[in-house]
Design a protein around this motif. Structure first.
Motif, PDB file in Angstrom:
ATOM      1  N   GLU A  49       0.824  -1.210   0.000  1.00 45.99           N
ATOM      2  CA  GLU A  49       0.000   0.000   0.000  1.00 45.99           C
ATOM      3  C   GLU A  49       0.861   1.264   0.000  1.00 45.99           C
ATOM      4  O   GLU A  49       0.421   2.323  -0.419  1.00 45.99           O
ATOM      5  N   GLU A  50       2.076   1.143   0.492  1.00 48.94           N
ATOM      6  CA  GLU A  50       2.963   2.312   0.571  1.00 48.94           C
ATOM      7  C   GLU A  50       3.672   2.612  -0.759  1.00 48.94           C
ATOM      8  O   GLU A  50       4.376   3.600  -0.860  1.00 48.94           O
ATOM      9  N   TYR A  51       3.488   1.775  -1.778  1.00 49.86           N
ATOM     10  CA  TYR A  51       4.103   2.013  -3.091  1.00 49.86           C
ATOM     11  C   TYR A  51       3.386   3.092  -3.864  1.00 49.86           C
ATOM     12  O   TYR A  51       3.909   3.673  -4.793  1.00 49.86           O
ATOM     13  N   GLY A  52       2.135   3.273  -3.547  1.00 52.65           N
ATOM     14  CA  GLY A  52       1.275   4.111  -4.353  1.00 52.65           C
ATOM     15  C   GLY A  52       0.171   3.234  -4.889  1.00 52.65           C
ATOM     16  O   GLY A  52      -0.062   2.130  -4.389  1.00 52.65           O
ATOM     17  N   GLU A  53      -0.482   3.705  -5.917  1.00 50.22           N
ATOM     18  CA  GLU A  53      -1.658   2.993  -6.422  1.00 50.22           C
ATOM     19  C   GLU A  53      -1.732   3.127  -7.940  1.00 50.22           C
ATOM     20  O   GLU A  53      -1.307   4.131  -8.499  1.00 50.22           O
ATOM     21  N   ILE A  54      -2.265   2.109  -8.588  1.00 55.33           N
ATOM     22  CA  ILE A  54      -2.563   2.172 -10.014  1.00 55.33           C
ATOM     23  C   ILE A  54      -4.075   2.276 -10.146  1.00 55.33           C
ATOM     24  O   ILE A  54      -4.813   1.449  -9.626  1.00 55.33           O
ATOM     25  N   LYS A  55      -4.546   3.304 -10.828  1.00 56.55           N
ATOM     26  CA  LYS A  55      -5.977   3.517 -11.024  1.00 56.55           C
ATOM     27  C   LYS A  55      -6.294   3.233 -12.478  1.00 56.55           C
ATOM     28  O   LYS A  55      -5.634   3.740 -13.382  1.00 56.55           O
ATOM     29  N   ILE A  56      -7.300   2.397 -12.704  1.00 55.00           N
ATOM     30  CA  ILE A  56      -7.751   2.076 -14.059  1.00 55.00           C
ATOM     31  C   ILE A  56      -9.013   2.885 -14.323  1.00 55.00           C
ATOM     32  O   ILE A  56      -9.979   2.802 -13.572  1.00 55.00           O
ATOM     33  N   HIS A  57      -9.007   3.657 -15.386  1.00 52.58           N
ATOM     34  CA  HIS A  57     -10.112   4.561 -15.704  1.00 52.58           C
ATOM     35  C   HIS A  57     -11.078   3.973 -16.732  1.00 52.58           C
ATOM     36  O   HIS A  57     -11.665   4.706 -17.527  1.00 52.58           O
ATOM     37  N   LEU A  58     -11.252   2.655 -16.695  1.00 53.79           N
ATOM     38  CA  LEU A  58     -12.126   2.007 -17.673  1.00 53.79           C
ATOM     39  C   LEU A  58     -13.576   2.452 -17.505  1.00 53.79           C
ATOM     40  O   LEU A  58     -14.269   2.697 -18.490  1.00 53.79           O
ATOM     41  N   SER A  59     -14.023   2.576 -16.292  1.00 52.01           N
ATOM     42  CA  SER A  59     -15.402   3.006 -16.044  1.00 52.01           C
ATOM     43  C   SER A  59     -15.685   4.363 -16.686  1.00 52.01           C
ATOM     44  O   SER A  59     -16.709   4.546 -17.351  1.00 52.01           O
ATOM     45  N   GLU A  60     -14.767   5.297 -16.506  1.00 45.02           N
ATOM     46  CA  GLU A  60     -14.938   6.632 -17.075  1.00 45.02           C
ATOM     47  C   GLU A  60     -14.920   6.603 -18.612  1.00 45.02           C
ATOM     48  O   GLU A  60     -15.696   7.298 -19.258  1.00 45.02           O
ATOM     49  N   LEU A  61     -14.035   5.771 -19.165  1.00 47.58           N
ATOM     50  CA  LEU A  61     -13.938   5.684 -20.631  1.00 47.58           C
ATOM     51  C   LEU A  61     -15.188   5.042 -21.232  1.00 47.58           C
ATOM     52  O   LEU A  61     -15.664   5.469 -22.286  1.00 47.58           O
ATOM     53  N   ILE A  62     -15.716   4.029 -20.564  1.00 52.85           N
ATOM     54  CA  ILE A  62     -16.944   3.382 -21.036  1.00 52.85           C
ATOM     55  C   ILE A  62     -18.088   4.397 -21.056  1.00 52.85           C
ATOM     56  O   ILE A  62     -18.852   4.476 -22.020  1.00 52.85           O
ATOM     57  N   GLU A  63     -18.184   5.162 -19.990  1.00 56.94           N
ATOM     58  CA  GLU A  63     -19.238   6.174 -19.894  1.00 56.94           C
ATOM     59  C   GLU A  63     -19.050   7.258 -20.962  1.00 56.94           C
ATOM     60  O   GLU A  63     -20.004   7.658 -21.635  1.00 56.94           O
ATOM     61  N   LYS A  64     -17.819   7.707 -21.133  1.00 60.86           N
ATOM     62  CA  LYS A  64     -17.523   8.765 -22.103  1.00 60.86           C
ATOM     63  C   LYS A  64     -17.820   8.306 -23.535  1.00 60.86           C
ATOM     64  O   LYS A  64     -18.331   9.070 -24.344  1.00 60.86           O
ATOM     65  N   ARG A  65     -17.493   7.041 -23.840  1.00 62.54           N
ATOM     66  CA  ARG A  65     -17.707   6.502 -25.192  1.00 62.54           C
ATOM     67  C   ARG A  65     -19.142   5.997 -25.399  1.00 62.54           C
ATOM     68  O   ARG A  65     -19.500   5.613 -26.501  1.00 62.54           O
ATOM     69  N   GLU A  66     -19.897   5.970 -24.305  1.00 62.58           N
ATOM     70  CA  GLU A  66     -21.283   5.519 -24.350  1.00 62.58           C
ATOM     71  C   GLU A  66     -21.420   4.110 -24.928  1.00 62.58           C
ATOM     72  O   GLU A  66     -22.224   3.854 -25.837  1.00 62.58           O
TER      73      GLU A  66
END
Length: 91
Positions: free
Chosen positions: A17-34
């Protein structure tokens, strides 16, 4: 006796947890691309359960082939899809 050279690389922290985090923005891209998860599943030739894991940031290891498929089908850059969030600095 020689003095040790300075090593600019940091030592790994005690916990992942102290390394940082990787965030995947697939949800946002799916919504944006409809597009629906079913459509994306069909286009990427992936199972919906696998896409749900990526969408919900519930994966342990990134698969390069999957990232390439997602970027191709969603017509985006890798940096649009994933983001590294550094750990918060402790005082």
């Amino acid at each position: 006796m020689r003095a040790k050279k300075y090593n600019p690389l940091r030592k790994l922290p005690e916990t992942a947890e102290e390394y940082g985090e990787i965030k995947i923005h697939l949800s946002e891209l799916i919504e944006k691309r409809e597009v629906s998860l079913n459509q994306l599943s069909f286009r990427t030739e992936m199972q919906r359960s696998q896409l749900r894991s990526y969408r919900n940031n519930k994966i342990q290891r990134l698969d390069i082939d999957i990232l390439k498929r997602l970027c191709y089908v969603l017509d985006c850059d890798l940096t649009d899809l994933i983001e590294y969030i550094p750990p918060k600095k402790q005082d």
